[in-house]
Design a protein around this motif. Structure first.
Motif, PDB file in Angstrom:
ATOM      1  N   CYS A 179      33.394 -13.492   4.550  1.00 25.36           N
ATOM      2  CA  CYS A 179      33.854 -14.276   3.403  1.00 25.36           C
ATOM      3  C   CYS A 179      33.933 -13.369   2.178  1.00 25.36           C
ATOM      4  N   ARG A 202      38.563 -15.901  -0.404  1.00 24.51           N
ATOM      5  CA  ARG A 202      38.373 -17.099   0.431  1.00 24.51           C
ATOM      6  C   ARG A 202      37.863 -18.264  -0.409  1.00 24.51           C
ATOM      7  N   ASN A 239      40.565 -19.708  -2.375  1.00 23.35           N
ATOM      8  CA  ASN A 239      41.395 -20.579  -1.538  1.00 23.35           C
ATOM      9  C   ASN A 239      40.754 -21.947  -1.344  1.00 23.35           C
ATOM     10  N   ASN A 270      29.413 -13.730  -1.923  1.00 25.45           N
ATOM     11  CA  ASN A 270      30.178 -13.617  -0.686  1.00 25.45           C
ATOM     12  C   ASN A 270      29.720 -12.399   0.099  1.00 25.45           C
ATOM     13  N   GLN A 278      27.992 -18.862   2.576  1.00 22.32           N
ATOM     14  CA  GLN A 278      28.944 -19.953   2.797  1.00 22.32           C
ATOM     15  C   GLN A 278      28.264 -21.325   2.694  1.00 22.32           C
TER      16      GLN A 278
END
Length: 237
Positions: free
Chosen positions: A135, A139, A142, A151, A218
């Protein structure tokens, strides 16, 4: 919880002509296990939730990566300590072992198609991921995240920088305990880990290496049960 320092200019631009510069900063940069990443054998180190750590492992040494809660994905990279442009490559490893996910006894090979390490033990069900990129800030953009989000790509860059190293790219990581099943129609799912608390993998270095770990931040898809936590590692011998 680790505080995050936002990048002064939250853009997607790098200051170098490669992919080696972090786009933000967190505590990873300031908390190496030692100035040059040399570990104390037998000592267990923690990779805090949402952060990364780098460690030097000599040829013949085994490192154990543990999942204390059973729910956490650990992005794992292995670099040749002498030349960071040689690294564990799953594009090459999958072809070398004729498997998508390695099993104990399988070599892990580099982008120069030679073994850098061997997976020697795995107490989990053996469900890991070798397909998905780390990640990164892009990302999360997005996903609609505004501002900086911790990340794995930056954790790798920052962990190396913390011990005075820099890689020119972010290779495909060995996503330990990440559960990304490929369905019969070749679509994929993002599912929670099936490992249990205390599961670990052992990896034996075939050359002098730098391992880098990221306790994946995440928290949007459920691979970490939406709650990132710490992982641990120990250089055994």
């Amino acid at each position: 919880m680790t505080a995050t320092t936002h990048s002064p200019a939250e853009t997607h631009s790098h200051t170098h002509d490669d992919n080696g510069s972090a786009l933000g900063e967190n505590a990873t940069l300031h908390e190496p296990i030692s100035p040059d990443g040399t570990p104390e054998p037998g000592r267990t180190y923690t990779v805090p939730a949402r952060c990364g750590r780098a460690v030097r492992v000599k040829a013949g040494q085994t490192i154990r990566i543990a999942n204390p809660h059973g729910t956490q994905v650990c992005d794992t990279w292995i670099f040749n300590a002498a030349h960071l442009n040689e690294f564990l490559s799953f594009e090459h490893t999958r072809a070398y072992i004729d498997r998508v996910i390695p099993r104990p006894g399988d070599p892990l090979v580099t982008n120069q198609r030679r073994p850098i390490a061997e997976l020697t033990a795995d107490t989990s069900p053996g469900v890991h991921d070798t397909l998905i990129a780390a990640c990164d800030l892009y990302r999360y953009r997005n996903f609609g995240v505004a501002g900086y989000h911790d990340n794995c790509a930056d954790n790798m860059r920052l962990a190396l920088k913390a011990i005075g190293l820099r890689a020119r790219e972010v290779p495909q990581p060995f996503n330990l305990w990440m559960n990304i099943p490929v369905k019969p129609d070749y679509s994929i799912e993002w599912l929670p880990a099936v490992s249990k608390a205390g599961d670990y993998v052992d990896i034996k270095a075939a050359m002098d290496c730098v391992f880098v770990f990221s306790a994946c931040p995440q928290d949007i898809v459920p691979i970490n049960a939406l709650h990132p936590v710490e992982v641990e590692f120990t250089v055994l011998a």
